[in-house]
Write a protein that holds these residues in place. Structure first.
Motif, PDB file in Angstrom:
ATOM      1  N   LEU A  12       0.825  -1.212   0.000  1.00 29.44           N
ATOM      2  CA  LEU A  12       0.000   0.000   0.000  1.00 29.44           C
ATOM      3  C   LEU A  12       0.861   1.265   0.000  1.00 29.44           C
ATOM      4  O   LEU A  12       0.571   2.227  -0.729  1.00 29.44           O
ATOM      5  N   ALA A  13       1.906   1.271   0.807  1.00 27.68           N
ATOM      6  CA  ALA A  13       2.785   2.444   0.869  1.00 27.68           C
ATOM      7  C   ALA A  13       3.491   2.674  -0.457  1.00 27.68           C
ATOM      8  O   ALA A  13       3.617   3.816  -0.911  1.00 27.68           O
ATOM      9  N   GLY A  14       3.948   1.611  -1.087  1.00 24.36           N
ATOM     10  CA  GLY A  14       4.601   1.744  -2.395  1.00 24.36           C
ATOM     11  C   GLY A  14       3.651   2.263  -3.448  1.00 24.36           C
ATOM     12  O   GLY A  14       4.007   3.120  -4.272  1.00 24.36           O
ATOM     13  N   TRP A  15       2.406   1.778  -3.425  1.00 21.96           N
ATOM     14  CA  TRP A  15       1.408   2.247  -4.379  1.00 21.96           C
ATOM     15  C   TRP A  15       1.071   3.713  -4.131  1.00 21.96           C
ATOM     16  O   TRP A  15       1.017   4.509  -5.072  1.00 21.96           O
ATOM     17  N   LEU A  16       0.857   4.071  -2.857  1.00 23.67           N
ATOM     18  CA  LEU A  16       0.552   5.469  -2.520  1.00 23.67           C
ATOM     19  C   LEU A  16       1.693   6.391  -2.919  1.00 23.67           C
ATOM     20  O   LEU A  16       1.470   7.470  -3.482  1.00 23.67           O
ATOM     21  N   GLY A  18       3.899   5.902  -5.232  1.00 23.41           N
ATOM     22  CA  GLY A  18       3.926   5.980  -6.690  1.00 23.41           C
ATOM     23  C   GLY A  18       2.883   6.942  -7.234  1.00 23.41           C
ATOM     24  O   GLY A  18       3.101   7.607  -8.240  1.00 23.41           O
ATOM     25  N   MET A  19       1.737   7.021  -6.558  1.00 19.97           N
ATOM     26  CA  MET A  19       0.685   7.937  -6.990  1.00 19.97           C
ATOM     27  C   MET A  19       0.983   9.384  -6.576  1.00 19.97           C
ATOM     28  O   MET A  19       0.629  10.314  -7.284  1.00 19.97           O
ATOM     29  N   LEU A  20       1.630   9.569  -5.429  1.00 19.53           N
ATOM     30  CA  LEU A  20       1.892  10.916  -4.921  1.00 19.53           C
ATOM     31  C   LEU A  20       3.102  11.568  -5.570  1.00 19.53           C
ATOM     32  O   LEU A  20       3.136  12.781  -5.768  1.00 19.53           O
ATOM     33  N   VAL A  21       4.110  10.778  -5.877  1.00 21.96           N
ATOM     34  CA  VAL A  21       5.303  11.302  -6.536  1.00 21.96           C
ATOM     35  C   VAL A  21       5.035  11.234  -8.035  1.00 21.96           C
ATOM     36  O   VAL A  21       4.474  10.258  -8.530  1.00 21.96           O
ATOM     37  N   ARG A  22       5.440  12.251  -8.731  1.00 23.64           N
ATOM     38  CA  ARG A  22       5.194  12.373 -10.171  1.00 23.64           C
ATOM     39  C   ARG A  22       5.353  11.034 -10.899  1.00 23.64           C
ATOM     40  O   ARG A  22       6.369  10.366 -10.784  1.00 23.64           O
ATOM     41  N   GLY A  23       4.343  10.640 -11.611  1.00 20.36           N
ATOM     42  CA  GLY A  23       4.361   9.401 -12.366  1.00 20.36           C
ATOM     43  C   GLY A  23       3.640   8.284 -11.633  1.00 20.36           C
ATOM     44  O   GLY A  23       3.113   8.456 -10.549  1.00 20.36           O
ATOM     45  N   GLY A  24       3.607   7.139 -12.254  1.00 21.79           N
ATOM     46  CA  GLY A  24       2.922   5.984 -11.675  1.00 21.79           C
ATOM     47  C   GLY A  24       3.861   5.129 -10.867  1.00 21.79           C
ATOM     48  O   GLY A  24       5.005   5.485 -10.593  1.00 21.79           O
ATOM     49  N   GLY A  25       3.373   3.973 -10.498  1.00 21.64           N
ATOM     50  CA  GLY A  25       4.149   3.047  -9.697  1.00 21.64           C
ATOM     51  C   GLY A  25       5.044   2.177 -10.562  1.00 21.64           C
ATOM     52  O   GLY A  25       5.239   2.431 -11.748  1.00 21.64           O
ATOM     53  N   PHE A  26       5.547   1.121  -9.963  1.00 21.99           N
ATOM     54  CA  PHE A  26       6.463   0.212 -10.643  1.00 21.99           C
ATOM     55  C   PHE A  26       5.852  -1.172 -10.814  1.00 21.99           C
ATOM     56  O   PHE A  26       6.562  -2.143 -10.966  1.00 21.99           O
ATOM     57  N   GLY A  27       4.550  -1.299 -10.764  1.00 21.66           N
ATOM     58  CA  GLY A  27       3.911  -2.605 -10.803  1.00 21.66           C
ATOM     59  C   GLY A  27       3.824  -3.178  -9.389  1.00 21.66           C
ATOM     60  O   GLY A  27       4.352  -2.599  -8.439  1.00 21.66           O
ATOM     61  N   ILE A  69       8.143   7.594  -0.295  1.00 26.26           N
ATOM     62  CA  ILE A  69       8.215   8.833  -1.078  1.00 26.26           C
ATOM     63  C   ILE A  69       9.654   9.342  -1.130  1.00 26.26           C
ATOM     64  O   ILE A  69      10.154   9.716  -2.193  1.00 26.26           O
ATOM     65  N   VAL A  70      10.325   9.346   0.013  1.00 24.42           N
ATOM     66  CA  VAL A  70      11.733   9.769   0.055  1.00 24.42           C
ATOM     67  C   VAL A  70      12.570   8.865  -0.846  1.00 24.42           C
ATOM     68  O   VAL A  70      13.403   9.333  -1.619  1.00 24.42           O
ATOM     69  N   LEU A  71      12.331   7.558  -0.766  1.00 22.33           N
ATOM     70  CA  LEU A  71      13.072   6.611  -1.599  1.00 22.33           C
ATOM     71  C   LEU A  71      12.818   6.865  -3.082  1.00 22.33           C
ATOM     72  O   LEU A  71      13.759   6.874  -3.888  1.00 22.33           O
ATOM     73  N   LEU A  72      11.568   7.088  -3.466  1.00 23.13           N
ATOM     74  CA  LEU A  72      11.260   7.353  -4.872  1.00 23.13           C
ATOM     75  C   LEU A  72      11.910   8.637  -5.372  1.00 23.13           C
ATOM     76  O   LEU A  72      12.392   8.688  -6.507  1.00 23.13           O
ATOM     77  N   ILE A  73      11.914   9.657  -4.542  1.00 24.69           N
ATOM     78  CA  ILE A  73      12.563  10.915  -4.940  1.00 24.69           C
ATOM     79  C   ILE A  73      14.054  10.690  -5.168  1.00 24.69           C
ATOM     80  O   ILE A  73      14.617  11.151  -6.161  1.00 24.69           O
TER      81      ILE A  73
END
Length: 81
Positions: A12-16, A18-27, A69-73
């Motif tokens: 859930l956190a990874g999906w959220l 992915g939605m909050l940070v520009r772009g989609g998720g990673f599957g 989110i920090v990791l995705l950034i």
């Protein structure tokens, strides 16, 4: 049961994130990895800043999502460099 909840919160956190940070998720698998690593990173960040996400499911989800989110950034900054 604890591992199952950790994986559900990570997904859930990874999906959220992915939605909050520009772009989609990673599957599904990518979101799970980002969420689980993000949960660990979020726990480290919150504890180093002497913050608490509260208890229970929602608190864990908030901490994991912030970490994801920090990791995705960071990943996207490295990817674009």
């Amino acid at each position: 049961m604890g591992l199952l909840w950790f994986l559900i919160i990570g997904l859930l956190a990874g999906w959220l994130a992915g939605m909050l940070v520009r772009g989609g998720g990673f599957g599904i698998v990518g979101d799970l990895v980002v969420g689980v690593v993000g949960a660990f990173l979020g726990g480290l960040l919150f504890s180093s800043l002497s913050l608490s996400g509260g208890g229970g499911f929602i608190g864990s989800l908030v901490v994991a999502t912030v970490g994801a989110i920090v990791l995705l950034i960071i990943v996207r900054l490295i990817k674009h460099a």
